[in-house]
Design a protein around this motif. Structure first.
Motif, PDB file in Angstrom:
ATOM      1  N   LYS A 269       0.834  -1.207   0.000  1.00 28.98           N
ATOM      2  CA  LYS A 269       0.000   0.000   0.000  1.00 28.98           C
ATOM      3  C   LYS A 269       0.870   1.259   0.000  1.00 28.98           C
ATOM      4  O   LYS A 269       0.546   2.239  -0.681  1.00 28.98           O
ATOM      5  CB  LYS A 269      -0.946   0.000   1.201  1.00 28.98           C
ATOM      6  CG  LYS A 269      -2.084  -1.004   1.054  1.00 28.98           C
ATOM      7  CD  LYS A 269      -3.030  -0.976   2.253  1.00 28.98           C
ATOM      8  CE  LYS A 269      -4.160  -1.979   2.072  1.00 28.98           C
ATOM      9  NZ  LYS A 269      -5.085  -2.000   3.234  1.00 28.98           N
TER      10      LYS A 269
ATOM     11  N   THR B 218      -0.328   1.697 -11.005  1.00 32.92           N
ATOM     12  CA  THR B 218      -1.273   1.356  -9.948  1.00 32.92           C
ATOM     13  C   THR B 218      -2.638   1.938 -10.268  1.00 32.92           C
ATOM     14  O   THR B 218      -2.763   2.897 -11.041  1.00 32.92           O
ATOM     15  CB  THR B 218      -0.782   1.874  -8.575  1.00 32.92           C
ATOM     16  OG1 THR B 218      -1.718   1.469  -7.560  1.00 32.92           O
ATOM     17  CG2 THR B 218      -0.669   3.387  -8.568  1.00 32.92           C
TER      18      THR B 218
ATOM     19  N   HIS C 221      -6.613  -1.818  -3.972  1.00 29.92           N
ATOM     20  CA  HIS C 221      -5.501  -1.216  -4.702  1.00 29.92           C
ATOM     21  C   HIS C 221      -4.788  -2.301  -5.502  1.00 29.92           C
ATOM     22  O   HIS C 221      -4.407  -3.337  -4.948  1.00 29.92           O
ATOM     23  CB  HIS C 221      -4.515  -0.559  -3.745  1.00 29.92           C
ATOM     24  CG  HIS C 221      -5.141   0.482  -2.867  1.00 29.92           C
ATOM     25  ND1 HIS C 221      -5.318   1.792  -3.268  1.00 29.92           N
ATOM     26  CD2 HIS C 221      -5.640   0.396  -1.604  1.00 29.92           C
ATOM     27  CE1 HIS C 221      -5.889   2.466  -2.291  1.00 29.92           C
ATOM     28  NE2 HIS C 221      -6.090   1.651  -1.266  1.00 29.92           N
TER      29      HIS C 221
ATOM     30  N   SER D 112     -11.105   1.011  -0.267  1.00 27.76           N
ATOM     31  CA  SER D 112     -10.694   0.780  -1.650  1.00 27.76           C
ATOM     32  C   SER D 112      -9.858  -0.490  -1.770  1.00 27.76           C
ATOM     33  O   SER D 112      -9.197  -0.908  -0.825  1.00 27.76           O
ATOM     34  CB  SER D 112      -9.858   1.956  -2.166  1.00 27.76           C
ATOM     35  OG  SER D 112     -10.601   3.147  -2.225  1.00 27.76           O
TER      36      SER D 112
ATOM     37  N   ARG E 270      -6.821   2.137  -8.241  1.00 25.75           N
ATOM     38  CA  ARG E 270      -7.629   1.720  -7.096  1.00 25.75           C
ATOM     39  C   ARG E 270      -9.090   1.590  -7.504  1.00 25.75           C
ATOM     40  O   ARG E 270      -9.551   2.210  -8.464  1.00 25.75           O
ATOM     41  CB  ARG E 270      -7.495   2.695  -5.928  1.00 25.75           C
ATOM     42  CG  ARG E 270      -8.247   4.002  -6.103  1.00 25.75           C
ATOM     43  CD  ARG E 270      -8.168   4.860  -4.854  1.00 25.75           C
ATOM     44  NE  ARG E 270      -8.797   6.169  -5.077  1.00 25.75           N
ATOM     45  CZ  ARG E 270      -8.726   7.183  -4.244  1.00 25.75           C
ATOM     46  NH1 ARG E 270      -8.029   7.060  -3.113  1.00 25.75           N
ATOM     47  NH2 ARG E 270      -9.329   8.340  -4.511  1.00 25.75           N
TER      48      ARG E 270
ATOM     49  N   ASP F  10      -9.245   5.842   0.427  1.00 24.31           N
ATOM     50  CA  ASP F  10      -8.378   4.665   0.488  1.00 24.31           C
ATOM     51  C   ASP F  10      -8.828   3.668   1.556  1.00 24.31           C
ATOM     52  O   ASP F  10      -8.536   2.472   1.455  1.00 24.31           O
ATOM     53  CB  ASP F  10      -6.930   5.082   0.762  1.00 24.31           C
ATOM     54  CG  ASP F  10      -6.313   5.814  -0.421  1.00 24.31           C
ATOM     55  OD1 ASP F  10      -6.556   5.408  -1.567  1.00 24.31           O
ATOM     56  OD2 ASP F  10      -5.596   6.809  -0.188  1.00 24.31           O
TER      57      ASP F  10
END
Length: 266
Positions: free
Chosen positions: A52, A102, A88, A86, A104, A83
């Motif tokens: 993360k 990346t 990811h 979420s 999300r 976040d």
């Protein structure tokens, strides 16, 4: 005299054969890209603090340091309240063991948990029936914060409009790898779709550039535009897609890639 093909080339059978051949070529290219992608990249869900933090670090590099969409901060991590609810995903470049991007999936579970599009761009959604307020919270998500590090893009002058372009650094990687690097954004969207499918989410929203939506449509990922273009981190518009439309239009080559990504995310 009007420049046109001879009548023989307008024969319905020849036109059908031409369409079939063009479709076969597109399918072959999609299958080739799928094989190359699987050879060079691995999708990873960020399920621990280290991964993360890698996500937040890439986002800070792209959204804060490079594009200036968000202010830089001392810990060089770009995070927000979304976040907390979420998923990811990262794309790992196998040869270098680094991460090529990346994305999300913001997945609310309660009425108090909003999508980013609802908080910042709610007036941009003008479609009469596809507004997220009409759908159960646990069945909707938003794909956001797609970011590709500068190492996987060309010189800074080519970073037009944002990080979700898949433009690549042509000096650093092999010719074969370069063939699939423009599809980094596609791979990230497929990783987001895989995470949504695995969690029973049926409806997805995204704010993105119309040209990226057109590119996705060409590849069989057909988002529906549900509002006008607005100025939000560049010229972007709200888009919607659901599971049925996504699977119906996705080309066989990308369906194979999606299955591979779903398997890799287990």
């Amino acid at each position: 005299m009007e420049n046109s093909l001879p009548a023989i080339y307008q024969h319905p059978l020849l036109l059908k054969l031409k369409k079939f051949w063009e479709g076969a070529l597109r399918l072959r290219e999609a299958n080739k890209m799928s094989r190359h992608f699987d050879e060079y990249f691995k999708p990873v869900l960020a399920q621990n603090l280290e991964l993360k933090n890698t996500v937040y670090s890439i986002r800070h590099q792209v959204y804060c340091a490079e594009l200036g969409f968000e202010p830089c901060n001392e810990d060089q991590m770009e995070r927000d309240a979304f976040d907390a609810y979420s998923f990811h995903a990262l794309l790992q470049h196998k040869a270098s063991n680094t991460f090529a991007g990346t994305v999300r999936v913001v997945a609310p579970q309660t009425e108090g948990q909003l999508l980013p599009i609802e908080k910042y761009c709610i007036d941009s959604i003008t479609h009469a029936t596809l507004h997220p307020k009409f759908l159960a919270r646990e069945k909707i998500c938003e794909i956001s914060r797609l970011a590709v590090p500068s190492d996987f893009r060309r010189r800074r002058a080519d970073n037009f409009g944002g990080a979700a372009t898949g433009v690549i650094n042509q000096e650093s990687y092999s010719e074969t790898e370069l063939r699939c690097f423009p599809f980094i954004a596609v791979g990230l969207y497929l990783a987001a779709a895989a995470a949504a499918l695995k969690n029973g989410i049926e409806h997805s929203y995204v704010m993105m550039e119309p040209r990226l939506a057109r590119s996705m449509s060409f590849l069989g990922i057909k988002f529906e535009q549900i509002g006008p273009v607005v100025d939000y981190h560049g010229q972007r518009a709200p888009y919607y897609i659901n599971q049925e439309l996504f699977m119906k239009n996705l080309s066989p080559g990308f369906k194979h890639l999606l299955k591979t990504i779903i398997h890799d995310l287990d």
